[in-house]
Design an enzyme around this catalytic site. Structure first.
Site, PDB file in Angstrom:
ATOM      1  N   ARG A 250     -17.582  25.691  45.173  1.00 23.81           N
ATOM      2  CA  ARG A 250     -18.865  25.606  44.881  1.00 23.81           C
ATOM      3  C   ARG A 250     -19.523  24.365  45.783  1.00 23.81           C
ATOM      4  O   ARG A 250     -20.743  24.509  46.407  1.00 23.81           O
ATOM      5  CB  ARG A 250     -18.818  25.006  43.520  1.00 23.81           C
ATOM      6  CG  ARG A 250     -20.170  24.525  42.969  1.00 23.81           C
ATOM      7  CD  ARG A 250     -21.205  25.357  42.957  1.00 23.81           C
ATOM      8  NE  ARG A 250     -22.520  25.128  42.618  1.00 23.81           N
ATOM      9  CZ  ARG A 250     -23.503  24.747  43.484  1.00 23.81           C
ATOM     10  NH1 ARG A 250     -23.287  25.068  44.793  1.00 23.81           N
ATOM     11  NH2 ARG A 250     -24.836  24.267  43.262  1.00 23.81           N
TER      12      ARG A 250
ATOM     13  N   GLY B 129     -14.436  19.687  56.482  1.00 33.12           N
ATOM     14  CA  GLY B 129     -14.361  21.098  55.542  1.00 33.12           C
ATOM     15  C   GLY B 129     -13.134  20.770  54.914  1.00 33.12           C
ATOM     16  O   GLY B 129     -12.333  19.921  55.119  1.00 33.12           O
TER      17      GLY B 129
ATOM     18  N   GLU C  75      -6.816  14.427  52.584  1.00 37.03           N
ATOM     19  CA  GLU C  75      -7.508  14.329  51.284  1.00 37.03           C
ATOM     20  C   GLU C  75      -7.124  15.519  50.131  1.00 37.03           C
ATOM     21  O   GLU C  75      -7.529  16.652  50.091  1.00 37.03           O
ATOM     22  CB  GLU C  75      -8.932  14.565  51.589  1.00 37.03           C
ATOM     23  CG  GLU C  75     -10.058  14.607  50.313  1.00 37.03           C
ATOM     24  CD  GLU C  75     -11.458  15.074  50.811  1.00 37.03           C
ATOM     25  OE1 GLU C  75     -11.435  15.482  52.108  1.00 37.03           O
ATOM     26  OE2 GLU C  75     -12.357  15.229  49.918  1.00 37.03           O
TER      27      GLU C  75
ATOM     28  N   HIS D 101     -10.703   9.122  53.564  1.00 39.90           N
ATOM     29  CA  HIS D 101     -10.197   9.305  52.266  1.00 39.90           C
ATOM     30  C   HIS D 101      -8.653   8.724  52.534  1.00 39.90           C
ATOM     31  O   HIS D 101      -8.274   7.960  51.866  1.00 39.90           O
ATOM     32  CB  HIS D 101     -10.166  10.825  52.118  1.00 39.90           C
ATOM     33  CG  HIS D 101     -11.491  11.305  51.828  1.00 39.90           C
ATOM     34  ND1 HIS D 101     -12.150  10.978  50.431  1.00 39.90           N
ATOM     35  CD2 HIS D 101     -12.439  12.192  52.346  1.00 39.90           C
ATOM     36  CE1 HIS D 101     -13.251  11.624  50.705  1.00 39.90           C
ATOM     37  NE2 HIS D 101     -13.443  12.513  51.539  1.00 39.90           N
TER      38      HIS D 101
END
Ligand SMILES: *[C@@H]1O[C@H](CO)[C@@H](O)[C@H](O)[C@H]1NC(C)=O
Ligand SMILES: *[C@@H]1O[C@H](CO)[C@@H](O)[C@H](O)[C@H]1NC(C)=O
Ligand SMILES: *[C@@H]1O[C@H](CO)[C@@H](O)[C@H](O)[C@H]1NC(C)=O
Ligand SMILES: *[C@@H]1O[C@H](CO)[C@@H](O)[C@H](O)[C@H]1NC(C)=O
Ligand SMILES: *[C@@H]1O[C@H](CO)[C@@H](O)[C@H](O)[C@H]1NC(C)=O
Ligand SMILES: *[C@@H]1O[C@H](CO)[C@@H](O)[C@H](O)[C@H]1NC(C)=O
Ligand SMILES: [Zn+2]
Length: 521
Positions: free
Chosen positions: A206, A326, A361, A386
Site C-alpha cells: 500500500r 524501497g 529496516e 533506520h
C-alpha cells in the site's frame, strides 16, 4: 523454651539494637548511597544525560516533565490505555490536543535528516493546491486507488480512464467532500494501518502504491517547484531549521513531455533552497541525497552511482551522496550491487562518494536485510537510515558506535509499517538509553499525516526515553541533528549559532507564556 510471642519480641529487640548500632546504620546508608549512584550513573548514559541545564531551561524542563508525568502516571496508575505508545492512527487526535505537542512544535528541533521528497508536504496542500491546477487528471486503478497525472491531453487509449480533476470537482455535490475523498485516497491513515494490513509486507504494498499515485502529479515541473517550496515552509513552521532530502533527482517533466535529468533536479532544488533562505534568513537551508531503487538492474545502479559522483563533485555542498530505497525485504540487498557500489572506491584516485544507506529496516533477524547493515558499515556509510535491526547485532552496533555513524530513527514510520506496535518496545529505545549516535526524523511524514517532525519527537520523548528523561533529551536530539548532518564544519557552526538563538527565544517564550508570575520576579 520461649513461646512464639516472646520470640517475636525478642527478634524485634535484636533488630532494633542492630539498626541502632553505627555499623547497621552505615550499611543502610551505604546501600542507599550506592543505589542512588548506580541509578544516576545509568541514566547519565542516555541521550542528553550529560547536558546541564541553566536555571531558565530547568524551569521549562520542569514544565515539560509535569506534562509528561501527568500523561504517563494517569495511564500507569489508573490502568488506562497509554495513548502515546499505540497506533498513530488512534493516538494522533489526542497527541494533537496536548500541551506537550504544542511545546514540542514550538521547540527549535534543528534538522530533519531522513526524508523522501514525494512524501513530506502535507496531503492537504497537495489536494488543495496541486490538484486545483489546469491539466491535472485522475483515473481509478484496478485496486480502487486514484492515480494522478498532468497531461496536455490524456492518452486516448489507456487501461485507466482519465478524467479532468477540475471537471470531476465541478460535478461533485460537495467540493469539500470531493477533496476529502481525494485525500483519504492517498493517506495511509484512511484506515488504521495496523488493523487494515496484516503485516509489514502488506502495508509496504500500500505504501509503495502511494508513490505511484502521486508521482506524475508532483514531478510536473511547476508543481514540483512549488511542492518543494511548500516542504520548506511546512518544516520551518514546525520549527525545523534544516533538512536533508532523499530523492531520485531525475524525472521532473514538462507539459511537452520533456523529462529532465538529475542535474536539472539538483539545480532546481538548489535554486529553490537559495531563494527560500533569502526569503527566510532564520532557516539554515537544505541538502539533497540522490537515491536509487533497490529493484533496479545493476547496470542502472552503476549509471546512477556515476551520476551521483559527477553531481557530488560539481555541487559538493548541496548534493551530498547516494542511497538505495524501497522495501528491503522485497528487493535486492546491497550485496547484489556490490561491484556498482564499490565503483567509486576503485577509481584512481578513489572517489569518496558518501553513502546514506537505508539498512536493517526489518524484523526478519539474520536475513539479507540484517546483513545490509554489515555492507553499510563496510561501504563506509556516512549515516544509516533506520538501522532498526542493529540492536540484534552487537558487533555491528559496536562498530557503528566506534565509527560514530549516526543512525536515523523514524519512530512513526516504523510503527505505521508494522515493525513495532507499542512504541515503548522500539528497539532503538535501548540504544538511546546508551547515548548511541542517533537522530530522530520523520521519513514520509505526509503519507501518514504526521507533522514535519514534531510528532516523531513527541513519540521519542514519551515512549523511547523513560519517564525521568527531561528536556536534556530533546535538546540533545536537536544538537545531534546538526552535529550529524552533512553540513560542513563551518556550516554546522553557523547552524548551531542560529539554533542557539532560537532555543533561547523558545525558553524565554515558554516562561513568559506559561509561567508569567515567575517571569515578573
Ligand atoms: C485517575 O483517575 C481519576 C479519575 O478520573 C483522576 O482524578 C486521577 O487524577 C487519575 N490519576 C492519575 C495519576 O492521573
Ligand atoms: C482536547 O482537550 C480538551 C481540553 O483538555 C478536552 O475537553 C477535549 O475532549 C480534548 N479532545 C480530544 C479529541 O481529546
Ligand atoms: C498554490 O501555491 C502557489 C505557490 O505557493 C500559489 O502561488 C498559488 O496561488 C496556490 N494555488 C492555490 C489554488 O492555492
Ligand atoms: C479511492 O477512490 C475510489 C474512487 O472514488 C474509491 O472507489 C475508493 O474506495 C477510494 N479508496 C479509498 C481508500 O479512499
Ligand atoms: C538554477 O539557477 C541557475 C542560476 O540562476 C540557472 O542557470 C539554472 O538554469 C537554474 N536551474 C533550474 C533547474 O532552475
Ligand atoms: C572505507 O574506509 C577505509 C578507511 O578509510 C578504507 O580503507 C576503505 O577502502 C573504504 N572502503 C570503501 C569501500 O570505500
Ligand atoms: Zn526512508
Amino acid at each position: 523454651m520461649i513461646c512464639p510471642r516472646h520470640l517475636r519480641v525478642f527478634i524485634s529487640v535484636v533488630i532494633c539494637i542492630l539498626i541502632s548500632t553505627t555499623s547497621g546504620r552505615s550499611i543502610y546508608n551505604d546501600y542507599m548511597q550506592q543505589r542512588k549512584q548506580l541509578i544516576q550513573d545509568d541514566s547519565k548514559l542516555r541521550i542528553g544525560g550529560k547536558l546541564v541545564l541553566r536555571s531558565d531551561e530547568k524551569l521549562v524542563s520542569d514544565f515539560f516533565m509535569k506534562e509528561k508525568t501527568k500523561i504517563i502516571e494517569s495511564s500507569r496508575q489508573n490502568l488506562t490505555l497509554y495513548m502515546p505508545a499505540v497506533s498513530f492512527f488512534l493516538s494522533k487526535p489526542q497527541i494533537d490536543n496536548s500541551t506537550l505537542l504544542k511545546l514540542i512544535q514550538r521547540m527549535p528541533k534543528g534538522g530533519a535528516l531522513h526524508l523522501h521528497d514525494m512524501s513530506v508536504t502535507s496531503l492537504d496542500w497537495l489536494i488543495k493546491n496541486a490538484t486545483y491546477r489546469d491539466n491535472v487528471y485522475m483515473c481509478v486503478g484496478d485496486d480502487s486507488l486514484i492515480n494522478f497525472h498532468v497531461f496536455k491531453s490524456p492518452p486516448k487509449h489507456s487501461d485507466c480512464v482519465w478524467h479532468s480533476v477540475k471537471d470531476e470537482r465541478a460535478k461533485a455535490a460537495s467540493v469539500d467532500d470531493f477533496d476529502l475523498m481525494l485525500k483519504r485516497n492517498l493517506s495511509l491513515l484512511a484506515t488504521d494501518p495496523l488493523t487494515t494490513y496484516p503485516d509489514n509486507a502488506h502495508i509496504w504494498i500500500r505504501f509503495a502504491r502511494y508513490f505511484l499515485q502521486v508521482y506524475n502529479l508532483i514531478f510536473y515541473a511547476p508543481i514540483f517547484k512549488d511542492y518543494y517550496w511548500r516542504t520548506l515552509e511546512e518544516f520551518r513552521a514546525d520549527n525545523v531549521q534544516y533538512i536533508e532530502l532523499r530523492g531520485a533527482m531525475s524525472g521532473v517533466f514538462d507539459l511537452d513531455h520533456t523529462v529532465h535529468n538529475e542535474e536539472f533536479g539538483v539545480q532546481l532544488y538548489q535554486n529553490v533552497t537559495t531563494e527560500f533562505v533569502q526569503a527566510y534568513p532564520d532557516f539554515v537551508g537544505a541538502k539533497v541525497i540522490m537515491s536509487g531503487s533497490r529493484n533496479s538492474k545493476a547496470v542502472k545502479i552503476l549509471d546512477q552511482v556515476k551520476t551521483a559522483m559527477y553531481l557530488n563533485q560539481k555541487y559538493p555542498d548541496f548534493m551530498m551522496g547516494y542511497d538505495l530505497v524501497g522495501n528491503e525485504a522485497a528487493y535486492n540487498p546491497l550485496l547484489f550491487y556490490i561491484n556498482e557500489l564499490l565503483y567509486p572506491a576503485t577509481q584512481s584516485p578513489p572517489y569518496k562518494l558518501p553513502y546514506f544507506f537505508h539498512a536493517g529496516e526489518t524484523n526478519w533477524e539474520g536475513t539479507d536485510i540484517d546483513d545490509n547493515l554489515a555492507d553499510a558499515i563496510l561501504l563506509n556509510a556516512t549515516r544509516i537510515g533506520h538501522g532498526y535491526a542493529l540492536n540484534k547485532h552487537p558487533k555491528l552496533a559496536q562498530l557503528v558506535r566506534a565509527k560514530n555513524i549516526p543512525v536515523e530513527v523514524n519512530p512513526i514510520s516504523n510503527q505505521v509499517l508494522h515493525l513495532v506496535s507499542d512504541q515503548r518496545n522500539h528497539p532503538m529505545a535501548s540504544l538511546m538509553a546508551d547515548n548511541f549516535p542517533i537522530v530522530i526524523s520523520s521519513d514520509d511524514c505526509a503519507t501518514w499525516e504526521a507533522l514535519p517532525l514534531s510528532h516523531d519527537f513527541y513519540v521519542a520523548f514519551m515512549d523511547m526515553s523513560g519517564e525521568d528523561a527531561d528536556l536534556t533529551f530533546l535538546k540533545q536530539l536537536a544538537i545531534n541533528s546538526i552535529r550529524y548532518s552533512a553540513m560542513s564544519h563551518s556550516e554546522k557552526h553557523k547552524a548551531m549559532k542560529l539554533w542557539e538563538t532560537k532555543w533561547d527565544m523558545f525558553i524565554k517564550g515558554v516562561i513568559e507564556e506559561y509561567m508569567p508570575s515567575y517571569h515578573l520576579k
